[in-house]
Design a protein around this motif. Structure first.
Motif, PDB file in Angstrom:
ATOM      1  N   ARG A 194       0.930  -1.155   0.028  1.00  0.00           N
ATOM      2  CA  ARG A 194       0.051  -0.147  -0.006  1.00  0.00           C
ATOM      3  C   ARG A 194       0.896   1.251  -0.027  1.00  0.00           C
ATOM      4  NH1 ARG A 194      -4.208  -2.292   4.655  1.00  0.00           N
ATOM      5  NH2 ARG A 194      -5.543  -3.398   3.196  1.00  0.00           N
ATOM      6  N   ALA A 195       2.111   1.126   0.781  1.00  0.00           N
ATOM      7  CA  ALA A 195       2.987   2.430   0.826  1.00  0.00           C
ATOM      8  C   ALA A 195       3.495   2.758  -0.529  1.00  0.00           C
ATOM      9  CB  ALA A 195       3.927   2.186   1.905  1.00  0.00           C
TER      10      ALA A 195
ATOM     11  N   ASP B 266       5.659  15.576   0.476  1.00  0.00           N
ATOM     12  CA  ASP B 266       4.343  15.136   0.286  1.00  0.00           C
ATOM     13  C   ASP B 266       4.151  13.701   0.533  1.00  0.00           C
ATOM     14  OD1 ASP B 266       1.766  15.333  -0.863  1.00  0.00           O
ATOM     15  OD2 ASP B 266       2.558  15.888  -2.862  1.00  0.00           O
ATOM     16  N   VAL B 267       5.238  12.816   0.231  1.00  0.00           N
ATOM     17  CA  VAL B 267       5.087  11.437   0.473  1.00  0.00           C
ATOM     18  C   VAL B 267       4.906  11.305   2.140  1.00  0.00           C
ATOM     19  CG1 VAL B 267       6.415   9.447   0.919  1.00  0.00           C
ATOM     20  CG2 VAL B 267       6.298  10.525  -1.445  1.00  0.00           C
TER      21      VAL B 267
ATOM     22  N   GLU C 212      11.208   1.423   4.462  1.00  0.00           N
ATOM     23  CA  GLU C 212      11.040   0.418   5.230  1.00  0.00           C
ATOM     24  C   GLU C 212      11.028   1.042   6.899  1.00  0.00           C
ATOM     25  OE1 GLU C 212      12.327  -4.456   5.317  1.00  0.00           O
ATOM     26  OE2 GLU C 212      11.948  -3.383   3.636  1.00  0.00           O
ATOM     27  N   LEU C 213      12.057   1.925   6.755  1.00  0.00           N
ATOM     28  CA  LEU C 213      12.453   2.648   8.069  1.00  0.00           C
ATOM     29  C   LEU C 213      11.223   3.383   8.515  1.00  0.00           C
ATOM     30  CD1 LEU C 213      14.864   2.984  10.186  1.00  0.00           C
ATOM     31  CD2 LEU C 213      15.269   5.128   8.762  1.00  0.00           C
TER      32      LEU C 213
ATOM     33  N   ARG D 132      -3.091   4.193  11.991  1.00  0.00           N
ATOM     34  CA  ARG D 132      -3.519   2.883  12.445  1.00  0.00           C
ATOM     35  C   ARG D 132      -4.168   1.942  11.108  1.00  0.00           C
ATOM     36  NH1 ARG D 132      -6.837   6.044  15.607  1.00  0.00           N
ATOM     37  NH2 ARG D 132      -8.643   5.062  14.516  1.00  0.00           N
ATOM     38  N   ALA D 133      -4.603   2.583  10.480  1.00  0.00           N
ATOM     39  CA  ALA D 133      -5.055   1.828   9.267  1.00  0.00           C
ATOM     40  C   ALA D 133      -4.191   1.113   8.080  1.00  0.00           C
ATOM     41  CB  ALA D 133      -6.241   2.288   8.438  1.00  0.00           C
ATOM     42  N   GLY D 134      -2.672   1.484   8.569  1.00  0.00           N
ATOM     43  CA  GLY D 134      -1.695   1.204   7.381  1.00  0.00           C
ATOM     44  C   GLY D 134      -2.121   1.794   6.083  1.00  0.00           C
ATOM     45  N   MET D 135      -2.694   2.772   5.805  1.00  0.00           N
ATOM     46  CA  MET D 135      -2.921   3.006   4.701  1.00  0.00           C
ATOM     47  C   MET D 135      -3.864   2.529   3.729  1.00  0.00           C
ATOM     48  SD  MET D 135      -1.345   5.806   4.556  1.00  0.00           S
ATOM     49  CE  MET D 135      -1.696   6.347   2.654  1.00  0.00           C
TER      50      MET D 135
END
Length: 494
Positions: free
Chosen positions: A82-83, A214-215, A322-323, A348-351
């Motif tokens: 997702r990220a 922005d990211v 990853e960091l 919380r939702a992990g995107m």
């Protein structure tokens, strides 16, 4: 003294022992200097094939359990996927063309240009190495595309902006909890030509910082009571570019990204010799107070070296994907139950929810951009006007179409083109006019109009000068007897 002893100072104790036990004087020099690379590859393939033939299933399992290079990551793959989607979509809005890099790059990619010790890279027996930094591989592709531009215009100022989210492998040992030799980074590169007065370098640095912020604003909740981002810029020239960096980079950050702090870091030592001119760093502080260096970048001369052209410039930067995700997970896990309920749902939702749109589609002009959003590159609409009544009778020929196709392919690969099309003749058009409180319909052709719109292009460029440069190249492809007008207009966002 043997041939191997002549460069003995370059050898580690382990290598000296190996050469001594091999009882083959001159072995090192024969392998590194006298044996051509294809022959060395043939030899190594035979060696490793024989080694592999002796591996039993039980030994294989033992190697899998002990070898630090092959352990799987403990990161949630869904969270990472997702990220990565958010990363690709966000940098594309900033004008960067995304690439899916090969896991391998040519042998020496890190050491020949970026001056990284080869021992920190995983080399292969096929004269390649595993990508250890996406920006090094992107620099090669930038050089290829810049060379193509310069074949058409030796002084081309058209920039090449590339980005990749890539799983890299590094040979040095990482001792942190959950850390592996392989991890995901986002790399970005902007290649172009020196514009004087540090203009290209400062503009590219501002673009990279804006994209990274922005990211970050989409992956964590940047704000006064949540995550905090601090941007630091270092002038590596003893102050010669300090004024330009302040005006074109530092002063823009708090104005475009409310809540983000920015200042010079005159004491930075890391990166000197790797970057030239200037560099930057983004430090992210979690709600619990943990601070980590999350993004880093600077000016390099890599493309200048690759293309043997001192006028070439390259801005590179990377973000520890990853960091960032591990820090985000730890922030949620470390919060007390009552505090966790107050953590923004984005974290919380992990995107799990789609990222909100950037200012151009979701905010009105005059409103401050939301924290971490950033400002995207301007868009330009180019209207191609022609005289339908006096179109050339002769066919432009196949060479014209080939040149036009090559230009369209180039502008698309550069991440500039958003949309383009030609229009049917006005004989198939209808004009609808509102006048005197009623509608009037007029079918074409419209002989009273000398010029009509015959096509259009929608592009995303750094500024109007770049948009006009693309329009100029489009017009110059046409035969000398043609009369074509390109009207370049910036789109009012909001």
């Amino acid at each position: 003294m043997t041939a191997d002893e002549e460069d003995d100072e370059e050898k580690t104790p382990h290598l000296r022992r190996v050469l001594r036990e091999a009882s083959a004087p001159g072995l090192m020099r024969a392998l590194t200097e006298r044996l051509p690379l294809p022959d060395l590859q043939t030899l190594l393939l035979a060696v490793f094939r024989r080694r592999a033939s002796g591996v039993t299933p039980s030994r294989l399992l033992g190697q899998y359990e002990r070898n630090r290079f092959v352990r799987p990551s403990s990161l949630d793959p869904v969270d990472l996927a997702r990220a990565e989607l958010v990363l690709h979509q966000t940098v594309a809005r900033h004008g960067f063309t995304g690439l899916t890099l090969s896991p391998l790059c040519p042998l020496g990619t890190n050491s020949a240009v970026a001056t990284v010790d080869q021992h920190k890279v995983v080399s292969t027996v096929r004269n390649t190495e595993v990508v250890a930094d996406a920006t090094n591989a992107l620099a090669l592709e930038c050089a290829v595309r810049r060379r193509q531009l310069m074949r058409r215009d030796v002084r081309s100022r058209i920039p090449v902006r590339l980005a990749a989210v890539h799983r890299v492998v590094r040979a040095q040992v990482f001792d942190g909890p959950g850390m592996t030799a392989h991890f995901t980074l986002m790399g970005m590169c902007t290649a172009g030509r020196d514009e004087g007065s540090f203009r290209f370098e400062s503009a590219a640095m501002a673009e990279h910082i804006a994209a990274h912020l922005d990211v970050l604003g989409r992956l964590v909740d940047v704000g006064p009571r949540s995550w905090h981002v601090h941007a630091s810029v270092t002038d590596l020239t003893g102050g010669r570019h300090r004024a330009a960096l302040r005006e074109r980079v530092l002063d823009r950050i708090p104005a475009e990204h409310p809540g983000v702090t920015a200042d010079f870091d005159d004491h930075r030592t890391r990166g000197r010799g790797y970057y030239t001119g200037a560099c930057f760093e983004l430090r992210l502080t979690s709600p619990s107070g943990q601070t980590l260096s999350i993004a880093d970048g600077g000016v390099t001369r890599w493309t200048a070296a690759l293309l043997a052209n001192a006028k070439e410039r390259l801005m590179v930067s990377g973000l520890g994907v990853e960091l960032l995700l591990r820090a985000r997970t730890e922030a949620v896990a470390g919060a007390a139950p009552e505090a966790a309920s107050k953590i923004p749902g984005k974290i919380r939702a992990g995107m799990s929810n789609p990222a909100p749109p950037v200012r151009r589609t979701g905010e009105r002009r005059g409103e401050e951009p939301r924290p971490g959003r950033g400002v995207t590159m301007p868009r330009f609409l180019t209207l191609i006007r022609i005289d339908e009544q006096n179109l050339p009778a002769e066919d432009p020929g196949p060479e014209f179409q080939e040149r036009m196709n090559a230009l369209l392919e180039e502008i698309t690969k550069a991440g500039v083109m958003l949309d383009t099309a030609g229009l049917l003749p006005t004989s198939q058009a209808t004009r609808i006019t509102w006048s005197g409180g009623k509608l009037n319909y007029t079918d074409g052709p419209f002989t009273e109009t000398k010029e009509v719109v015959g096509g259009y292009s929608l592009i995303q460029a750094k500024d109007k000068a770049e948009a006009m440069e693309w329009a100029r190249r489009f017009l110059e492809i046409h035969p000398a007897g043609w009369e074509v007008t390109a009207e370049v207009r910036e789109i009012e966002e909001g």
